[in-house]
Motif scaffolding. Structure first.
Motif, PDB file in Angstrom:
ATOM      1  N   ARG A  35       0.897  -1.100   0.015  1.00 31.51           N
ATOM      2  CA  ARG A  35       0.108  -0.037   0.041  1.00 31.51           C
ATOM      3  C   ARG A  35       0.875   1.547   0.081  1.00 31.51           C
ATOM      4  N   ILE A  36       0.937   1.902  -1.106  1.00 30.18           N
ATOM      5  CA  ILE A  36       1.723   3.138  -1.393  1.00 30.18           C
ATOM      6  C   ILE A  36       0.987   4.353  -0.629  1.00 30.18           C
ATOM      7  N   PHE A  37       1.765   5.101   0.250  1.00 28.92           N
ATOM      8  CA  PHE A  37       1.210   6.005   1.017  1.00 28.92           C
ATOM      9  C   PHE A  37       1.504   7.575   0.372  1.00 28.92           C
ATOM     10  N   MET A  38       2.687   7.685   0.030  1.00 28.00           N
ATOM     11  CA  MET A  38       3.340   8.774  -0.703  1.00 28.00           C
ATOM     12  C   MET A  38       4.338   8.449  -1.554  1.00 28.00           C
ATOM     13  N   ASP A  82      11.177  10.072  -7.330  1.00 34.64           N
ATOM     14  CA  ASP A  82      12.523   9.325  -7.078  1.00 34.64           C
ATOM     15  C   ASP A  82      12.302   8.180  -6.311  1.00 34.64           C
ATOM     16  N   VAL A  83      10.997   8.211  -5.543  1.00 37.50           N
ATOM     17  CA  VAL A  83      10.861   7.108  -4.359  1.00 37.50           C
ATOM     18  C   VAL A  83       9.300   7.290  -4.055  1.00 37.50           C
ATOM     19  N   ALA A  84       8.880   5.784  -3.876  1.00 35.55           N
ATOM     20  CA  ALA A  84       7.703   5.855  -3.280  1.00 35.55           C
ATOM     21  C   ALA A  84       7.774   4.970  -2.037  1.00 35.55           C
ATOM     22  N   ILE A  85       7.059   5.537  -1.055  1.00 34.66           N
ATOM     23  CA  ILE A  85       7.052   4.934   0.246  1.00 34.66           C
ATOM     24  C   ILE A  85       5.849   4.503   0.524  1.00 34.66           C
ATOM     25  N   GLY A  86       5.816   3.160   1.165  1.00 35.94           N
ATOM     26  CA  GLY A  86       4.361   2.518   1.595  1.00 35.94           C
ATOM     27  C   GLY A  86       4.491   1.407   2.816  1.00 35.94           C
ATOM     28  N   PRO A 115       9.372  17.117  -3.331  1.00 37.29           N
ATOM     29  CA  PRO A 115       8.252  17.301  -2.604  1.00 37.29           C
ATOM     30  C   PRO A 115       7.640  15.761  -2.814  1.00 37.29           C
ATOM     31  N   LEU A 116       7.057  15.336  -1.887  1.00 39.30           N
ATOM     32  CA  LEU A 116       6.307  13.765  -1.636  1.00 39.30           C
ATOM     33  C   LEU A 116       4.782  14.111  -1.821  1.00 39.30           C
ATOM     34  N   HIS A 117       4.059  13.517  -2.623  1.00 39.95           N
ATOM     35  CA  HIS A 117       2.838  13.798  -2.872  1.00 39.95           C
ATOM     36  C   HIS A 117       2.037  12.557  -2.105  1.00 39.95           C
ATOM     37  N   ILE A 118       0.885  13.048  -1.665  1.00 38.77           N
ATOM     38  CA  ILE A 118       0.178  12.000  -0.760  1.00 38.77           C
ATOM     39  C   ILE A 118      -0.662  11.171  -1.631  1.00 38.77           C
TER      40      ILE A 118
END
Length: 384
Positions: free
Chosen positions: A92-95, A99-103, A363-366
């Protein structure tokens, strides 16, 4: 950690004849980055890795971002993220950004196929669960607290030895490596580094699979997930050597750097990649100047977003967070300890907190999927 490793059987000279007992050749594959100028390994296969029986597109990979609104600090409570599916299905990706996806992933089922990310490295932080990575480079066991670095192009799967597990997932578009300032010109970690080569675990056992049948490998590349069917087991390597392979590093082996006054976040850095860094907050002694303030000073990330994943312990500068919380402090806004936390930290000798931080320089996008977990009162938690 890039250093030379050799496993299994390989020929004396590279790019020379290497034959099976029946006289047939093994198939040599160069797996490398940046064309032929990056780190690489040579893998020797029983079967030609180019031989594919069937290819079918599964889906496009796309993250649906929320519409831009007022910039604010964010808090997501991920602990109750629903468990389900195998390691890939459970993500489940949150942001994310370019460059990177975080979940988060909470798998509770074994993978009956293999996976290969052809777009970048992956970093898996094991919060809960035990198991092993089965890859073309061999088997690598993991336990809670392990960082698992999976290089781009690695064919692997996660096999659980517990009923379920919990991972923090970073899908990177670049290589994930230890910080340059901790390495000398030869790549060796220096004496002031908070870890050394002894702390990094490479694949422990190469298990060669000489099997026929139907085997699926799902490959992420060019914004798609594609299913490839092979008529032989994809983990058919008889041997390999080089500098490119999966490895593990435990957050519990990170040796904190402390000082007389409060040390800035870069002392916690563990990895770097293009446009972001990863830091480890671990139990440590507090600052020992007689007038030290252990809590961090207010700071403005004028050119980076700060994401924190809370693993365990009492995070001394925050209130209202819990295990599995993710906070996002965006660039352009100052942030720091919650009210009362600065004064309360004075005189304390140590902290037992455990957390993973990712600072991004874009910037990270939600992602909209994160919304059900959001604590919408977090921005006002700095009010008296």
């Amino acid at each position: 950690m890039p250093h030379y490793v050799k496993m299994g059987r390989i020929p004396h000279k590279r790019h020379t004849q290497f034959r099976k007992e029946n006289g047939d050749l093994y198939y040599e594959q160069l797996m490398g980055t940046k064309g032929f100028s990056g780190i690489q390994s040579l893998i020797y296969h029983i079967n030609p890795p180019t031989q594919v029986k069937k290819a079918e597109k599964i889906c496009d990979i796309h993250y649906e971002y929320e519409k831009k609104d007022a910039l604010r600090h964010r808090h997501f409570r991920t602990w109750n993220t629903k468990a389900g599916g195998d390691f890939l299905e459970a993500r489940r990706i949150f942001m994310a950004n370019d460059d990177v996806a975080i979940g988060i992933a909470r798998p509770n089922r074994q993978m009956n196929y293999f996976y290969r990310n052809g777009e970048g490295d992956e970093l898996l932080f094991v919060h809960e669960g035990i198991g092993k990575i089965e890859s073309i480079f061999g088997e690598l066991n993991f336990t809670p607290g392990d960082y698992l670095v999976i290089p781009i192009g690695t064919t692997y799967r996660v096999m659980l030895k517990s009923e379920e597990a919990r991972f923090l997932i970073l899908e990177s578009n670049s290589a994930i490596v230890p910080p340059k300032r901790y390495r000398n010109e030869f790549g060796q970690l220096l004496e002031h580094s908070p870890f050394c080569e002894r702390d990094f675990r490479t694949p422990e056992k190469l298990v060669t699979k000489d099997e026929k049948g139907e085997f699926e490998v799902r490959v992420r590349a060019q914004g798609m997930l594609t299913s490839y069917t092979y008529d032989f087991h994809p983990l058919d390597a008889i041997g390999w050597d080089g500098y490119l392979f999966p490895y593990a590093f435990s957050i519990h082996d990170f040796e904190p750097i402390t000082g007389r006054v409060h040390q800035p976040p870069p002392v916690h850095q563990t990895f770097e990649a293009h446009n972001y860094v990863v830091c480890s907050f671990v139990p440590r002694m507090y600052d020992y100047h007689p007038k030290a303030i252990p809590a961090p000073y207010v700071h403005s990330n004028v050119d980076s977003d700060e994401m924190l994943y809370y693993v365990d312990g009492n995070f001394m500068s925050r209130r209202g967070v819990e295990k599995g919380s993710i906070t996002l402090h965006p660039s352009g806004l100052p942030h720091g300890p919650h009210p009362g936390k600065i004064e309360a930290s004075i005189g304390k000798k140590e902290t037992l907190e455990l957390a993973v931080m990712v600072d991004t320089f874009q910037p990270l996008h939600i992602v909209k999927e994160a919304h059900p977990t959001e604590d919408k009162k977090y921005m006002s938690s700095w009010l008296p």
